[in-house]
Motif scaffolding. Structure first.
Motif, PDB file in Angstrom:
ATOM      1  N   TRP A   1       9.599  19.799  64.656  1.00  0.00           N
ATOM      2  CA  TRP A   1      10.423  18.631  64.326  1.00  0.00           C
ATOM      3  C   TRP A   1      11.169  18.854  63.017  1.00  0.00           C
ATOM      4  N   ALA A   2      10.510  19.452  62.043  1.00  0.00           N
ATOM      5  CA  ALA A   2      11.153  19.730  60.761  1.00  0.00           C
ATOM      6  C   ALA A   2      12.377  20.617  60.950  1.00  0.00           C
ATOM      7  N   LEU A   3      12.283  21.574  61.868  1.00  0.00           N
ATOM      8  CA  LEU A   3      13.349  22.567  62.070  1.00  0.00           C
ATOM      9  C   LEU A   3      14.378  22.145  63.120  1.00  0.00           C
ATOM     10  N   GLU A   4      14.120  21.073  63.815  1.00  0.00           N
ATOM     11  CA  GLU A   4      14.967  20.685  64.961  1.00  0.00           C
ATOM     12  C   GLU A   4      16.460  20.626  64.634  1.00  0.00           C
ATOM     13  N   PRO A   5      16.883  20.046  63.497  1.00  0.00           N
ATOM     14  CA  PRO A   5      18.329  19.966  63.233  1.00  0.00           C
ATOM     15  C   PRO A   5      18.920  21.233  62.616  1.00  0.00           C
ATOM     16  N   ALA A   6      18.094  22.234  62.306  1.00  0.00           N
ATOM     17  CA  ALA A   6      18.610  23.431  61.633  1.00  0.00           C
ATOM     18  C   ALA A   6      19.596  24.157  62.526  1.00  0.00           C
ATOM     19  N   SER A   7      20.639  24.700  61.905  1.00  0.00           N
ATOM     20  CA  SER A   7      21.706  25.349  62.675  1.00  0.00           C
ATOM     21  C   SER A   7      21.412  26.803  62.994  1.00  0.00           C
ATOM     22  N   GLY A   8      20.322  27.354  62.447  1.00  0.00           N
ATOM     23  CA  GLY A   8      19.992  28.748  62.693  1.00  0.00           C
ATOM     24  C   GLY A   8      18.525  29.008  62.464  1.00  0.00           C
ATOM     25  N   PRO A   9      18.080  30.254  62.656  1.00  0.00           N
ATOM     26  CA  PRO A   9      16.645  30.563  62.629  1.00  0.00           C
ATOM     27  C   PRO A   9      16.105  31.019  61.280  1.00  0.00           C
ATOM     28  N   ARG A  10      16.950  31.089  60.243  1.00  0.00           N
ATOM     29  CA  ARG A  10      16.504  31.642  58.954  1.00  0.00           C
ATOM     30  C   ARG A  10      15.800  30.565  58.142  1.00  0.00           C
ATOM     31  N   VAL A  11      14.506  30.772  57.881  1.00  0.00           N
ATOM     32  CA  VAL A  11      13.698  29.745  57.229  1.00  0.00           C
ATOM     33  C   VAL A  11      13.045  30.321  55.980  1.00  0.00           C
ATOM     34  N   LEU A  12      13.120  29.576  54.892  1.00  0.00           N
ATOM     35  CA  LEU A  12      12.416  29.901  53.657  1.00  0.00           C
ATOM     36  C   LEU A  12      11.198  29.008  53.550  1.00  0.00           C
ATOM     37  N   ASP A  13      10.007  29.620  53.440  1.00  0.00           N
ATOM     38  CA  ASP A  13       8.781  28.900  53.117  1.00  0.00           C
ATOM     39  C   ASP A  13       8.636  28.965  51.605  1.00  0.00           C
ATOM     40  N   LEU A  14       8.908  27.839  50.938  1.00  0.00           N
ATOM     41  CA  LEU A  14       9.007  27.799  49.476  1.00  0.00           C
ATOM     42  C   LEU A  14       7.733  27.219  48.875  1.00  0.00           C
ATOM     43  N   GLY A  15       7.174  27.936  47.893  1.00  0.00           N
ATOM     44  CA  GLY A  15       5.850  27.559  47.396  1.00  0.00           C
ATOM     45  C   GLY A  15       4.825  27.818  48.478  1.00  0.00           C
ATOM     46  N   ALA A  16       4.887  29.027  49.048  1.00  0.00           N
ATOM     47  CA  ALA A  16       4.196  29.335  50.302  1.00  0.00           C
ATOM     48  C   ALA A  16       2.691  29.486  50.161  1.00  0.00           C
ATOM     49  N   GLY A  17       2.178  29.554  48.939  1.00  0.00           N
ATOM     50  CA  GLY A  17       0.734  29.660  48.758  1.00  0.00           C
ATOM     51  C   GLY A  17       0.171  30.898  49.416  1.00  0.00           C
ATOM     52  N   THR A  18      -0.902  30.726  50.171  1.00  0.00           N
ATOM     53  CA  THR A  18      -1.538  31.854  50.857  1.00  0.00           C
ATOM     54  C   THR A  18      -0.998  32.060  52.260  1.00  0.00           C
ATOM     55  N   GLY A  19       0.038  31.302  52.640  1.00  0.00           N
ATOM     56  CA  GLY A  19       0.703  31.550  53.915  1.00  0.00           C
ATOM     57  C   GLY A  19       0.267  30.675  55.068  1.00  0.00           C
ATOM     58  N   LYS A  20      -0.301  29.511  54.793  1.00  0.00           N
ATOM     59  CA  LYS A  20      -0.720  28.618  55.877  1.00  0.00           C
ATOM     60  C   LYS A  20       0.464  28.164  56.728  1.00  0.00           C
ATOM     61  N   LEU A  21       1.533  27.708  56.081  1.00  0.00           N
ATOM     62  CA  LEU A  21       2.731  27.307  56.820  1.00  0.00           C
ATOM     63  C   LEU A  21       3.466  28.540  57.353  1.00  0.00           C
ATOM     64  N   THR A  22       3.462  29.605  56.587  1.00  0.00           N
ATOM     65  CA  THR A  22       4.100  30.851  57.034  1.00  0.00           C
ATOM     66  C   THR A  22       3.556  31.277  58.385  1.00  0.00           C
ATOM     67  N   ALA A  23       2.246  31.203  58.553  1.00  0.00           N
ATOM     68  CA  ALA A  23       1.619  31.625  59.811  1.00  0.00           C
ATOM     69  C   ALA A  23       2.112  30.786  60.983  1.00  0.00           C
ATOM     70  N   THR A  24       2.261  29.477  60.776  1.00  0.00           N
ATOM     71  CA  THR A  24       2.761  28.617  61.854  1.00  0.00           C
ATOM     72  C   THR A  24       4.210  28.961  62.175  1.00  0.00           C
ATOM     73  N   LEU A  25       5.014  29.228  61.156  1.00  0.00           N
ATOM     74  CA  LEU A  25       6.406  29.610  61.376  1.00  0.00           C
ATOM     75  C   LEU A  25       6.499  30.928  62.146  1.00  0.00           C
TER      76      LEU A  25
END
Length: 258
Positions: free
Chosen positions: A34-58
């Motif tokens: 849902w967060a990415l739904e309106p994005a116009s392309g596939p390039r995503v920055l995980d900012l303040g990514a910590g140990t990669g919890k959100l990175t793994a889902t992406l």
């Protein structure tokens, strides 16, 4: 004093990087979609990514992700867990990427740590026109009786206003706005998505112990707080023995770059 405490809490996670990687939850895939739904392309920055919890889902969703994290210990854990991801040292206030280089910037349990007077223009700079900024938070569902009880006995250092369903919308609604100057983003949308994490009493206590307020707490007070939490979990039939599911939701605040 308040600013000093905020900076101290924001920089506290590196000392608990291994425990953070082990115990913090991932994010509901539906919330990330849902967060990415309106994005116009596939390039995503995980900012303040910590140990990669959100990175793994992406990564699991198949997007083209770059991770940026300021803390060396957290970044080391991220690189260990996600060796195929481009992971850079940097911060929301100094993003090591070119102008208009990503279609979305996501921040998992991190947007509230950014100095948006500085980070707002930086995020706007790296976003392509019309790009998406989204913050995600895993919040405990305190509509459930035992979770509400846990919230009451834990105290605000252990379970803060962004950590429960009843409070997260109000606590996060304005976080996309710079503290000064003209807003660079449109009006935000918020949504919640069901989620859960399998825990035992011991592992839930270990998870709560990785929260910033707990990490900076004096040792005696910290042990007393964790003791209260252990006693409460031992007193509840839902959590006294074996594994259980901690009822959560992933809350999302989403806005578009002007």
């Amino acid at each position: 004093m308040e600013r000093d405490m905020r900076l101290r809490e924001a920089s506290s996670f590196g000392a608990a990087a291994v425990a953070y990687a082990e115990h913090r939850p991932d994010y509901a895939p539906a919330a990330v979609r849902w967060a990415l739904e309106p994005a116009s392309g596939p390039r995503v920055l995980d900012l303040g990514a910590g140990t990669g919890k959100l990175t793994a889902t992406l990564v699991a969703l198949g997007v083209d992700v770059i991770a940026v994290e300021p803390d060396p210990a957290m970044l080391a854990e991220l690189r260990r867990a996600q060796p195929a991801v481009r992971a850079l040292s940097g911060s929301a206030e100094a993003i090591p990427l070119p102008d208009s280089s990503v279609d979305a910037v996501l921040a998992g349990n991190a947007l509230h740590w950014f100095d948006m007077a500085v980070a707002g223009p930086e995020i706007s700079r790296v976003l392509a026109p019309g790009g998406i900024l989204a913050g995600l938070w895993n919040v405990m569902d305190n509509r459930v009786d035992w979770v509400a009880g846990l919230d009451r006995v834990s105290g605000s250092a252990a379970i803060g206003p962004r950590d429960t369903l009843g409070n997260w919308r109000a606590a996060t609604a304005g976080l996309h706005l710079p503290e000064t100057g003209v807003a660079r983003f449109g009006s935000p949308e918020q949504a919640e998505f069901p989620h859960g994490q399998r825990r035992t009493a011991d592992s839930l206590v270990a998870t709560i112990a990785t929260r910033a307020g707990m990490l900076v707490m004096p040792e005696q007070e910290r042990e007393a707080t964790l003791g209260r939490i252990r006693a409460f979990l031992a007193s509840r039939p839902e959590t006294a023995s074996g594994e259980f599911t901690l009822p959560m939701l992933t809350g999302v605040l989403r806005t578009r770059r002007r």
